[in-house]
Each structure stands twice: as structure tokens, then as C-alpha cells.
Motif scaffolding. Sequence first.
Motif, PDB file in Angstrom:
ATOM      1  N   GLN A 127       0.801  -1.218   0.000  1.00 50.08           N
ATOM      2  CA  GLN A 127       0.000   0.000   0.000  1.00 50.08           C
ATOM      3  C   GLN A 127       0.837   1.273   0.000  1.00 50.08           C
ATOM      4  OE1 GLN A 127      -2.763  -0.189   3.291  1.00 50.08           O
ATOM      5  NE2 GLN A 127      -3.377  -2.276   2.800  1.00 50.08           N
ATOM      6  N   GLU A 128       2.023   1.239   0.659  1.00 46.29           N
ATOM      7  CA  GLU A 128       2.868   2.431   0.762  1.00 46.29           C
ATOM      8  C   GLU A 128       4.289   2.091   0.353  1.00 46.29           C
ATOM      9  OE1 GLU A 128       2.064   4.891   4.431  1.00 46.29           O
ATOM     10  OE2 GLU A 128       1.064   3.032   5.009  1.00 46.29           O
ATOM     11  N   LEU A 156      10.768   0.310  -9.531  1.00 44.99           N
ATOM     12  CA  LEU A 156       9.512   0.846 -10.049  1.00 44.99           C
ATOM     13  C   LEU A 156       9.036   0.079 -11.277  1.00 44.99           C
ATOM     14  CD1 LEU A 156       9.977   4.722  -9.698  1.00 44.99           C
ATOM     15  CD2 LEU A 156       8.491   3.234  -8.354  1.00 44.99           C
ATOM     16  N   ARG A 157       9.960  -0.323 -12.130  1.00 42.32           N
ATOM     17  CA  ARG A 157       9.579  -1.101 -13.313  1.00 42.32           C
ATOM     18  C   ARG A 157       9.010  -2.465 -12.930  1.00 42.32           C
ATOM     19  NH1 ARG A 157      11.351   0.947 -18.155  1.00 42.32           N
ATOM     20  NH2 ARG A 157      12.776   2.734 -18.017  1.00 42.32           N
ATOM     21  N   SER A 173       0.139   5.105  -1.908  1.00 39.11           N
ATOM     22  CA  SER A 173       1.038   6.179  -1.495  1.00 39.11           C
ATOM     23  C   SER A 173       2.445   5.932  -2.028  1.00 39.11           C
ATOM     24  CB  SER A 173       1.071   6.279   0.038  1.00 39.11           C
ATOM     25  OG  SER A 173       1.993   7.259   0.463  1.00 39.11           O
ATOM     26  N   LEU A 174       3.022   6.938  -2.691  1.00 38.54           N
ATOM     27  CA  LEU A 174       4.379   6.846  -3.227  1.00 38.54           C
ATOM     28  C   LEU A 174       5.159   8.091  -2.835  1.00 38.54           C
ATOM     29  CD1 LEU A 174       6.549   5.529  -5.052  1.00 38.54           C
ATOM     30  CD2 LEU A 174       5.512   6.746  -6.986  1.00 38.54           C
ATOM     31  N   LYS A 205      -1.833   9.410  -2.912  1.00 37.59           N
ATOM     32  CA  LYS A 205      -0.873  10.308  -2.274  1.00 37.59           C
ATOM     33  C   LYS A 205       0.462  10.240  -3.001  1.00 37.59           C
ATOM     34  CE  LYS A 205       1.459  11.308   2.115  1.00 37.59           C
ATOM     35  NZ  LYS A 205       1.603  10.934   3.537  1.00 37.59           N
ATOM     36  N   LEU A 206       0.972  11.395  -3.426  1.00 37.43           N
ATOM     37  CA  LEU A 206       2.284  11.506  -4.058  1.00 37.43           C
ATOM     38  C   LEU A 206       3.107  12.547  -3.323  1.00 37.43           C
ATOM     39  CD1 LEU A 206       1.483  11.437  -7.885  1.00 37.43           C
ATOM     40  CD2 LEU A 206       2.744   9.719  -6.589  1.00 37.43           C
TER      41      LEU A 206
END
Length: 463
Positions: free
Chosen positions: A226-227, A241-242, A254-255, A279-280
Motif C-alpha cells: 500500500q505504501e 519501479l519497473r 502512497s508513493l 498520495k504523491l
Amino acid sequence: MDIILCDELLQEIFHRLPSPSASAVSLVSKRWLHLLRSSLSSLSLRLSPNHHHHPSLSTFISHHTFLTSLSITSSTTTNSDHLLFTIATTCRNLILLHLSTGPVSISPLLSLSTSCPQLSSLSIILSRHNLNLHFLPYFLFLKALALTVTGNASPGFNSDQFTTTSAQLQLQSLSVSGIQHGDYALNYLWRNCSYETVTKLVFENCDGVGDNYSFNCLIKGLNNLQELEFRTCRSIIGSILRKLAENRCEKLFSLLIHDGGNKDGLLHFIRETNCNLQKLDFRLPLDLGDTHLFEIGVKFNRLRVLKLQSCCMVTNEGLKTLGLALSDSLEELSLTNCDVVKRQNGLLVELAQSLRKLKILDLSYNRMLLDKEFVSMISSYTDLRKLKLRGCSKLTDVSLISLCKNCKHLESVDVAYCPGIQVEGVEFIILNSPELRNVQVEDRKLSEVARRWMTNKFIEVHP
């Protein structure tokens, strides 16, 4: 009174007192000092640089026998084994332990697992010289682990990569700091974390993840993540990330990426992920541009929180386009030390016309923000609850007067380090904001009238 009140009643009273009163309570008598210490459930200590864990610290800790939360930090790195043994033998009710004084050894950690069986959150520093994580299964209820690795490696330190011992760690939150390419001892962690339980993953100052194969196996299984947070992890962030985009982690909301990103990796993630981020939080001076903002507006139209700090490559066009895309969802916006605010007059006013649902706004350290633009902007934020203007050196009391007239539901305001804001302005906002509960401002800017009003209305003040 000291004789009439029993210990239990005094402790109940201590629990209900506001935190600033604790220092006064401790001076009444030795009995009150003892009862105060024994009634505390949470304690946070910051050690001075010249402190080397003298016996007095261990003695002080031993007086707090009912602690469930303990945090000890220090600006110097020293061996903390003796302190950890004291904690293990004294604080048997601990649920949370944050020990940032390390490194610590395996022996006191095993003692801690036996003495504090309910421990669910642990933050420690380990030496790379003797990196071994086989103590983790002994903490039966551990849900949150924050692990920092320090020091240089010695020959043979990678031997842990050949071990096959397995254990099912039910971690929900996992944070690692200081990891390098050769830290194969981390493979034990990657192999034994339950894929289904991990919901939060944090990387800080990491140049590697140990063995890529073991780590990739973990990433592929994080269906409930989730986060996700990265701080100063430029060399690993793109590949992670890829892989997460391929993994289709649909629950990620959330990132956070601070101080070192990957332009292409981030763009690929935004375009390909199936998650619906809410959330960014970016602090990327050179790695975030308008292209990213355009794609965010297209992909994450339910974004509730957007934080941008020191993002020099974004322009007014990118922010205005994003503001229009998020006009129905965004509730919190942070533009801290953003160069575009200085370059483009009127940008904040245009954003305000789109983002009328904002409840939290942070414009800290925008030193060229003027009263004229602030006054025009703030009239659109009638439902604002929290506002941060820390370090906005051009603003004056005029802005605070306009703030009071337009934002009737304001609960928290930060105007610290704003030289243009004077005692009169601070007093005005305190007396004319009926729902205000928190003020951050220098102590010298609080008049006697403001102090009395804050006491009567239970308004907290912080520097």
C-alpha cells in the motif's frame, strides 16, 4: 493532599495532565517523581553528542517500568549492547522500541525477544561486519521492522547467502537503510517475509538490495503493498519501479520519492501501473518535469494528496494542467520551496480557482510570495483547515488579516520564520480564528493577550 491521594489516583491524574505539566509534577516530591515515572507509557530521549551511555542513563531507564513505547536517538554511533540489556530487563511491557544509537549485537536482541514478548515494532542499527538476521523469528509478534546497516564489510561477510534456514516473518512494515550490493545477509529477509502481509516498504540511502534474485522474488509477490518510499536511492529506484509496474500492485495508494529519482523509471511506472494512487510526495529537483505531471493528471484522477518540494523542472503549465485534472479530488497540496512559484506570478491564484476543495496547504519557504498574490489566492480556500507559511519572508500581517476573513474553519497555522509578520498579526489570527487549535510561531511574537487567549482556548504553540 500528598497524604490523602493514593498512588493509583495520582497516576490517573498524571495521565490526564497536558505534557508540559510533567516537568512541574516531578519537582513536587520524590514520591510524585517516582509515580510519574512509573505511570509513563511512552518516552522519547535524544542523547547529547558527548554522551557515551554512562550508567546514569541505564538507571534512568530502569525507573520507567511500565513503558510500552521507547525511542532513543543519538547523533553519534556507539555500541548500545549494555543499554539494550537494560531495556530488556526493565521494560518488559514494550510494544515499540526505536533505538538509534547502535550498532547492537545479536545476544542482547535475543534477550529482548524473550523479555519483551509483545514487541511489535523494532528499529535498530546493525553492523555490516556481523550482519545476521536469524534473530528475527524470535520476535513472535513483530509487525514493523526498521533496519539500518552501518560500517564496512570484512572478508567472508557474504556467507549468509548460502544458508537455507526459513521462517515466516509476518511483517507489515519493512524499512531498510544503508543497504549495498554485497549485503547478501538481507536475502534472509527477502526470502522469509510473507508476501501477503507486507503493506509498507521503505528504502533509504540504499545503493543495492543484496542479491537481486531473492529481492525480485519478494517484489513479484507484494500484492498487498500500500505504501512505498524511496529516500536517496537513485541507483535502485528505476528497476524497482519497473518491476512493481509489471507486478500490477493494485492496492498501492502512497508513493514517496526524495533526493534521487529516475525520470524514465518513474514515467514508466506512472503509465503502466494498475494502482490508483491517492498520495504523491516528491522532492526531486532535477528528476520531475511537466511530462510526469501531465501523466499523473491522466492516470491518477482521484489523487487526494500532492506534495512537491524543490521541484525546479516543473512549470506553471504542468501545475495548472494537473490542478484542473485534480479539481474534484485534491484535499492537500504542498508546494515547498518551488522555483515555479517565484518565476510565475499569479500561478497560485489560478491553482486556487481549480482546487477549491483543499483542506491542507503548505507553501513553506517560498520566499518571493507576496501579500498581493496570497490575498487573491486565499479567498478561494474557504474550507481550509491547515496552512503552512514557514519561511515566507515577504508576507506581512496583511496576509493574516485576509486569512482570518476567508478561512473560518482554520485549525492549524505555521507562520514561523516570517520576519514580515509581527506580534499584532499573530495576535489578530489567534483572537479571530474560532476553531484554531495549533500555532507555530516564534515565542517573541506572542503578546500577553494572545497567551491568555491560547490558554483559555487550549491552543497549542510550537516554535
